[in-house]
Structures are given as C-alpha cells and as structure tokens.
Design an enzyme around this catalytic site. Structure first.
Site, PDB file in Angstrom:
ATOM      1  N   GLY A 122       0.865  -1.181   0.000  1.00 49.51           N
ATOM      2  CA  GLY A 122       0.000   0.000   0.000  1.00 49.51           C
ATOM      3  C   GLY A 122       0.893   1.219   0.000  1.00 49.51           C
ATOM      4  O   GLY A 122       1.360   1.646   1.057  1.00 49.51           O
ATOM      5  N   LEU A 123       1.193   1.730  -1.189  1.00 47.57           N
ATOM      6  CA  LEU A 123       2.194   2.797  -1.291  1.00 47.57           C
ATOM      7  C   LEU A 123       1.595   4.134  -1.727  1.00 47.57           C
ATOM      8  O   LEU A 123       2.221   4.895  -2.459  1.00 47.57           O
ATOM      9  CB  LEU A 123       3.320   2.366  -2.245  1.00 47.57           C
ATOM     10  CG  LEU A 123       4.059   1.088  -1.824  1.00 47.57           C
ATOM     11  CD1 LEU A 123       5.068   0.682  -2.892  1.00 47.57           C
ATOM     12  CD2 LEU A 123       4.757   1.268  -0.476  1.00 47.57           C
TER      13      LEU A 123
ATOM     14  N   ASN B 265       2.629  -2.684  -4.087  1.00 50.75           N
ATOM     15  CA  ASN B 265       1.367  -1.956  -4.215  1.00 50.75           C
ATOM     16  C   ASN B 265       0.554  -2.646  -5.306  1.00 50.75           C
ATOM     17  O   ASN B 265       1.106  -3.167  -6.272  1.00 50.75           O
ATOM     18  CB  ASN B 265       1.633  -0.495  -4.600  1.00 50.75           C
ATOM     19  CG  ASN B 265       0.388   0.357  -4.494  1.00 50.75           C
ATOM     20  OD1 ASN B 265      -0.104   0.612  -3.400  1.00 50.75           O
ATOM     21  ND2 ASN B 265      -0.154   0.758  -5.624  1.00 50.75           N
TER      22      ASN B 265
ATOM     23  N   VAL C 263      -3.333   0.437   3.424  1.00 49.56           N
ATOM     24  CA  VAL C 263      -4.317   0.679   2.360  1.00 49.56           C
ATOM     25  C   VAL C 263      -5.586   1.274   2.975  1.00 49.56           C
ATOM     26  O   VAL C 263      -5.708   1.389   4.196  1.00 49.56           O
ATOM     27  CB  VAL C 263      -4.647  -0.613   1.570  1.00 49.56           C
ATOM     28  CG1 VAL C 263      -3.389  -1.178   0.942  1.00 49.56           C
ATOM     29  CG2 VAL C 263      -5.356  -1.636   2.424  1.00 49.56           C
TER      30      VAL C 263
ATOM     31  N   ASN D  17      -6.500   3.333   9.131  1.00 48.92           N
ATOM     32  CA  ASN D  17      -7.468   3.809  10.127  1.00 48.92           C
ATOM     33  C   ASN D  17      -8.624   2.826  10.249  1.00 48.92           C
ATOM     34  O   ASN D  17      -9.775   3.186  10.006  1.00 48.92           O
ATOM     35  CB  ASN D  17      -8.004   5.179   9.707  1.00 48.92           C
ATOM     36  CG  ASN D  17      -7.273   6.297  10.421  1.00 48.92           C
ATOM     37  OD1 ASN D  17      -6.651   6.081  11.469  1.00 48.92           O
ATOM     38  ND2 ASN D  17      -7.336   7.489   9.862  1.00 48.92           N
TER      39      ASN D  17
ATOM     40  N   SER E  73      -0.774   8.173  13.727  1.00 47.28           N
ATOM     41  CA  SER E  73      -1.229   9.550  13.569  1.00 47.28           C
ATOM     42  C   SER E  73      -0.070  10.454  13.169  1.00 47.28           C
ATOM     43  O   SER E  73       1.074  10.187  13.500  1.00 47.28           O
ATOM     44  CB  SER E  73      -1.847  10.077  14.863  1.00 47.28           C
ATOM     45  OG  SER E  73      -2.210  11.437  14.686  1.00 47.28           O
TER      46      SER E  73
ATOM     47  N   LYS F 290      -6.681   5.041  18.863  1.00 43.89           N
ATOM     48  CA  LYS F 290      -6.490   5.958  17.714  1.00 43.89           C
ATOM     49  C   LYS F 290      -7.825   6.605  17.347  1.00 43.89           C
ATOM     50  O   LYS F 290      -7.888   7.788  17.009  1.00 43.89           O
ATOM     51  CB  LYS F 290      -5.915   5.190  16.516  1.00 43.89           C
ATOM     52  CG  LYS F 290      -5.873   5.966  15.198  1.00 43.89           C
ATOM     53  CD  LYS F 290      -5.000   7.204  15.286  1.00 43.89           C
ATOM     54  CE  LYS F 290      -4.626   7.864  13.981  1.00 43.89           C
ATOM     55  NZ  LYS F 290      -5.603   8.147  12.987  1.00 43.89           N
TER      56      LYS F 290
ATOM     57  N   HIS G 206      -8.420   9.223  19.865  1.00 44.46           N
ATOM     58  CA  HIS G 206      -7.475  10.310  19.527  1.00 44.46           C
ATOM     59  C   HIS G 206      -8.092  11.196  18.437  1.00 44.46           C
ATOM     60  O   HIS G 206      -8.092  12.427  18.548  1.00 44.46           O
ATOM     61  CB  HIS G 206      -6.148   9.700  19.060  1.00 44.46           C
ATOM     62  CG  HIS G 206      -5.264  10.639  18.284  1.00 44.46           C
ATOM     63  ND1 HIS G 206      -5.522  11.006  16.979  1.00 44.46           N
ATOM     64  CD2 HIS G 206      -4.131  11.293  18.632  1.00 44.46           C
ATOM     65  CE1 HIS G 206      -4.588  11.845  16.566  1.00 44.46           C
ATOM     66  NE2 HIS G 206      -3.733  12.030  17.549  1.00 44.46           N
ATOM     67  N   ASN G 207      -8.625  10.573  17.404  1.00 47.16           N
ATOM     68  CA  ASN G 207      -9.226  11.360  16.320  1.00 47.16           C
ATOM     69  C   ASN G 207     -10.466  12.106  16.801  1.00 47.16           C
ATOM     70  O   ASN G 207     -10.719  13.233  16.375  1.00 47.16           O
ATOM     71  CB  ASN G 207      -9.595  10.454  15.139  1.00 47.16           C
ATOM     72  CG  ASN G 207      -8.382  10.065  14.310  1.00 47.16           C
ATOM     73  OD1 ASN G 207      -7.273  10.054  14.835  1.00 47.16           O
ATOM     74  ND2 ASN G 207      -8.582   9.748  13.065  1.00 47.16           N
TER      75      ASN G 207
ATOM     76  N   GLU H 163      -9.346  15.068  18.497  1.00 45.59           N
ATOM     77  CA  GLU H 163      -8.899  16.002  17.444  1.00 45.59           C
ATOM     78  C   GLU H 163     -10.103  16.783  16.882  1.00 45.59           C
ATOM     79  O   GLU H 163     -10.012  17.997  16.672  1.00 45.59           O
ATOM     80  CB  GLU H 163      -8.229  15.162  16.363  1.00 45.59           C
ATOM     81  CG  GLU H 163      -7.658  15.883  15.196  1.00 45.59           C
ATOM     82  CD  GLU H 163      -7.113  14.879  14.167  1.00 45.59           C
ATOM     83  OE1 GLU H 163      -6.373  13.939  14.544  1.00 45.59           O
ATOM     84  OE2 GLU H 163      -7.470  15.007  12.978  1.00 45.59           O
TER      85      GLU H 163
END
Ligand code: NBP
Length: 478
Positions: free
Chosen positions: A9-10, A32, A74, A102, A128, A182, A185-186, A189
């Site tokens: 996943g690039l 990828n 990805v 995510n 993050s 996470k 955390h979001n 945010e």
C-alpha cells in the site's frame, strides 16, 4: 532482530512510512496493487535506503525472511479485508501482519481472531501524524499480543517521533486496543478543532478582528499553556491569503466541514459505552450542521436572532483573554472525556490501557500533540486510577483559573447569537459534574410514573416503585 520489513500500500502514507523505515537502516520490501506506485517510489526516493520492489503478493511475501513482518497501509474497510485475505493465503505461522490504516477497532478484533487461527500475529496499529508524520516520525499506537509487539515494536519505535528521548510508540494492549485509542485520539482532534473554530468565530464576530489579526492572537497563545500543533497551524491558516483574490484564505473556503468517519465512530462507541463525550459529539454534529446546506439556506434570513443587536464588546484585550480561557478549559474537558472513554473501552474489552503511557506517545508526532499532554501524562502517572482528569489538582486549579472567562464567553455567545456548542456543552458538563444534585432525580420519577421503571432512594438501599395510579404508596421492587 533483523532490520527488515515489508510495506504494502504505497499511497501517501505507505510510501512515506516505507521511506522512514528505509532512512532508519531497514531493508524495506515494497508492494502496491498498482505497480506504477512502487516504481514511482523507487524512482523518486530509491536512494534514501534499501528498497526491494516487488510486483505480485507472492513475490512480496517471498522476498521477506521468516518470521515476516508486513505493514499494510491501504484504505480502511473492504480494501484492508481484501489485502489481508490475499496475504493470509501466503503468510505462515509466526509471521506478523501490521495494519497501519485507520481501521475500525471492531474490524481489528475480527481480523486478529481470524489471523490467529493460522498462527499469524495481527497488529492493529493506529498511526497519527498525517503524511509528514509518516515520513518524519508519527505517533504509533499498536495493539495485538505482547508476543507480536516483541517482533515489530522495536522497529516501529525506531521510526516514531521522539519527545524527551522517549519514542512516541507504545504497546497499547491486545487485539483492537491500538485502533480503539487511535479512534478516540481522532475524536479528541475533532473536539479540539471545533473549539479552535469557535474561538476564531467569536473573536471575528464580536471584536471585528481580521483573520490575520486572529492568526497573531493564536501565535501568541501558542507560546503558553495552549502550545500545540493545532494552535500553531491555526495561526498559519488564518494568516494565509488567497493568491487569486487577495482575500483571507478562510473567506474563500466553503464553510462546510467534511468528515471521514473516525469522529462518528468515537461517538457511536461512546453511546454504546455510556460515556458522555459531549465535546466530541458536539464537534461531529457541528460538522454535520455545517454540511446541511439546504436547511441552512432555508433558515438564513428567516430565523430571527436576538431582538436587539448585541452591544459591542468594550474590553477587547479582556475578551481575547476570556476566549483563551474558554478554549483552554473546554479543551481540558474534551481530553478528560476522551480519556474516560478509553478507560471505559478498556474495561469493556478487558484491555489494560495505561493512560499515562498514551499521553506520553501523544506528545509528539500526532495531530493532537500539545504541551499540556505532558501535564496529562503527569496526572495519570501520579494517579493511574484517576477518575477524571478534571479532579487532578493541576487541572482542577488550571480550569478554575479559566472559569470566569469561560462563563463570560458562553454568556456573550448566547447573548449575541453566535453558535458556540463546544464551549457551552463543555461548561454544562463541568457544571454537571460538580453539581450537588442533578435533575436526573426528576427524570427517574417520570420514568417510574409512565413506565414503572423504578428508582433508588437517597436514604435506603434497594429499588422502589410508587403505585401512581392507585394509592401512591411505595413498594420495594426485586
Ligand atoms: P488511501 O487511503 O488513499 O488508500 C490508497 C491505497 O489503498 C493505495 O495503495 C491503493 O492501491 C490501495 N488499495 C485500495 Br484503495 N483498494 C485496494 C485493494 N482492494 N487491494 C489492494 N490495495 C488497495 O491511502 P493513504 O491516504 O496513504 O492512507 C492509507 C491508510 O492510512 C488508510 O487506512 C488511511 O485511513 C490511513 N491514514 C491516513 C492518514 C492520512 O493523513 N492520509 C493518516 C493516518 C492514517 P492502488 O494504488 O492500487 O489504488
């Protein structure tokens, strides 16, 4: 430990993470779905370290030594499932699969169990810091087993941001714990950004300050207790001028905030857990309201505001300081609520999440990095079982010092008809927590009258029901 890892996943995140790993001396096998991205990465950055480009998933896995360490970067959801399924067909027992996307934490719990059936360790790692963080040092929140962390943790720690010599990466705990924190955390945010936006709006509408002037105010705030990445970039965005029109950048941006989903997930989880994350919820709803263009168009110019035009604010410097206080106090409330949700989630899922360690790894690399996270770290270090951040002496006193300005700003916003749902709900939460008695007693009475839902008494153990439609005598229940 061999310094070798695979990254599949690039797109922006995966490519930057791969570069970060390579720059730290790691041999990085890259892959990828669409080969062009792999070739582009090597063409542009192949000289930054040791990359091995591969075409097929078989070739990718075969190029790694066992136990293999593979990072998947990805799109979350179905693409991640597709990639995990493809990899699981070739990975072997003992290998480690890290999902740095995510992902929704419930998906991570499911994937961890499915991979475990084949003896493959699955690590759901919250990452993050956006694209810059991925390249220069993100904050990394890996879940999964301790055994899996032993295999990938040191490598992840080596590429994370570093604050005071400590890497911003720690093993959060089992299966979905990393992606759960996470997610919260979001959510924090979201709340933080909403509060910043309200501060800006009040300074603009009540003091008539220009975006550039407000940018200066934020830059000044960034020198004190509010010092944080989000405050810093707020100053930058507010000072920015649109090249085409010469107008302030914020004035040419459509005022409809979008969302990718992690804020909504945080609130959905909080509803399930019964945790009042009102700051995050207000932020999610404020974005939703901003996007309700039809309703806004129907109401604009139709719904009346305050009868008399609000009087100008007399003391400009005093009001700026009051807004700073409202922002700081509301921010503490939002973080306190987020950490409450983490404690509740950990309890519900049987995770042992160290909140001090989390505050430690959020001090750098991530979007909510802020000076006051060091204070939060200290608070949870002083008392790992702290019921709420708000009662820790440091935050109790800091919020108390902001209280007057906070109340002034909420009153002023209401009086002038300026929406400030984040400031107002944070203050209501604070007042709710400190109240001697809450009107919840009346709610219980109503529930008992219409639905025989019972209530508890302040002076006796047990549950009770009043025979409302009979003689109104009280019966113990159960
Ligand atoms: P994107 O979320 O835009 O995903 C693009 C990547 O997913 C490409 O490599 C694409 O391959 C691959 N992909 C897709 Br889409 N469907 C696939 C499938 N069925 N099989 C194989 N590969 C597939 O990339 P990103 O913005 O770099 O983010 C990566 C992850 O990191 C996401 O989960 C994101 O939520 C998370 N994240 C992003 C940020 C950020 O600031 N952007 C921050 C933190 C976390 P292709 O090239 O062949 O189309």
């Amino acid at each position: 430990m061999s310094q070798e890892i695979g990254v599949t996943g690039l797109a922006v995140m995966g490519a930057n993470l791969a570069r970060n790993l390579a720059r730290h001396g790691c041999r990085v096998v890259v892959h990828n779905r669409t080969r062009a991205r792999t070739d582009a990465l090597l063409a542009a950055h192949g000289d930054e370290g040791e990359f091995v480009a591969t075409g097929s998933v078989h070739e990718f896995v075969a190029a790694l030594q066992r136990p293999r360490r593979v990072v998947v970067m990805v799109q979350a959801g179905a693409p991640t499932d597709a990639v995990v399924e493809e990899l699981m067909a070739v990975l072997e027992a003992g290998d480690v699969l890290v999902d740095g996307g995510n992902a929704r934490y419930t998906d991570t719990i499911r994937r961890t169990a499915a991979c475990a059936e084949k003896g493959v360790h699955f690590v759901g790692a919250g990452i993050s810091g956006g694209e810059e963080g991925a390249l220069l040092g993100p904050s990394i929140m890996p879940g999964g087993s301790a055994e899996a962390y032993a295999l990938v943790g040191p490598l992840l720690e080596s590429i994370a941001a570093v604050v005071d010599g400590t890497p911003c990466c720690t093993h959060v705990d089992g299966d979905g714990a990393g992606h759960f924190v996470k997610m919260v955390h979001n959510g924090i945010e979201y709340a933080d950004m909403q509060l910043i936006a309200e501060a800006y709006d009040l300074l603009r509408l009540r003091l008539g300050m220009s975006p550039a002037e407000i940018g200066e105010v934020f830059a000044g705030w960034n020198e004190g207790d509010l010092d944080s990445y989000l405050i810093e970039i707020t100053a930058e965005v507010l000072r920015h001028v649109d090249a085409d029109t010469g107008r302030p950048f914020v004035d040419v941006v459509l005022d409809q905030a979008e969302q990718k989903g992690t804020g909504r997930w945080t609130v959905q989880s909080a509803l399930d857990l019964g945790v009042p994350v009102s700051g995050i919820a207000e932020a999610v709803f404020a974005r939703a309201l901003s996007g309700h263009a039809e309703q806004r168009a129907a109401a604009r110019g139709v719904l009346p505001g305050p009868a008399a035009p609000p009087e100008p604010v007399g003391d400009r410097d005093g009001f700026v300081e009051a807004v700073r206080q409202a922002l700081y106090a509301s921010k503490v409330v939002a973080y306190a609520q987020g950490f409450d949700q983490i404690a509740a989630g950990a309890q519900a899922h049987g995770w042992n999440v160290d909140r001090a360690a989390l505050a430690t790894i959020w001090r750098g690399g991530c979007i909510i990095r802020a000076r006051f996270l060091d204070r939060i770290r200290q608070a949870f270090t002083d008392d790992p079982g702290l019921t709420t951040l708000l009662v820790h002496p440091y935050f109790r006193d800091a919020v108390a010092q902001c209280q007057e300005g906070w109340r002034t700003v909420v009153v002023e916003a209401v009086r002038a008809g300026v929406p400030a749902p984040g400031f107002a709900s944070a203050l209501a939460y604070y007042d709710g927590l400190r109240a001697e008695r809450l009107p919840a007693a009346l709610v219980q009475g109503l529930r008992d009258l219409f639905g025989a839902h019972t209530y508890r008494r302040v002076d006796r153990e047990g549950s009770f029901h009043t025979l409302w439609s009979e003689d109104r005598s009280e019966r113990p229940v159960g």
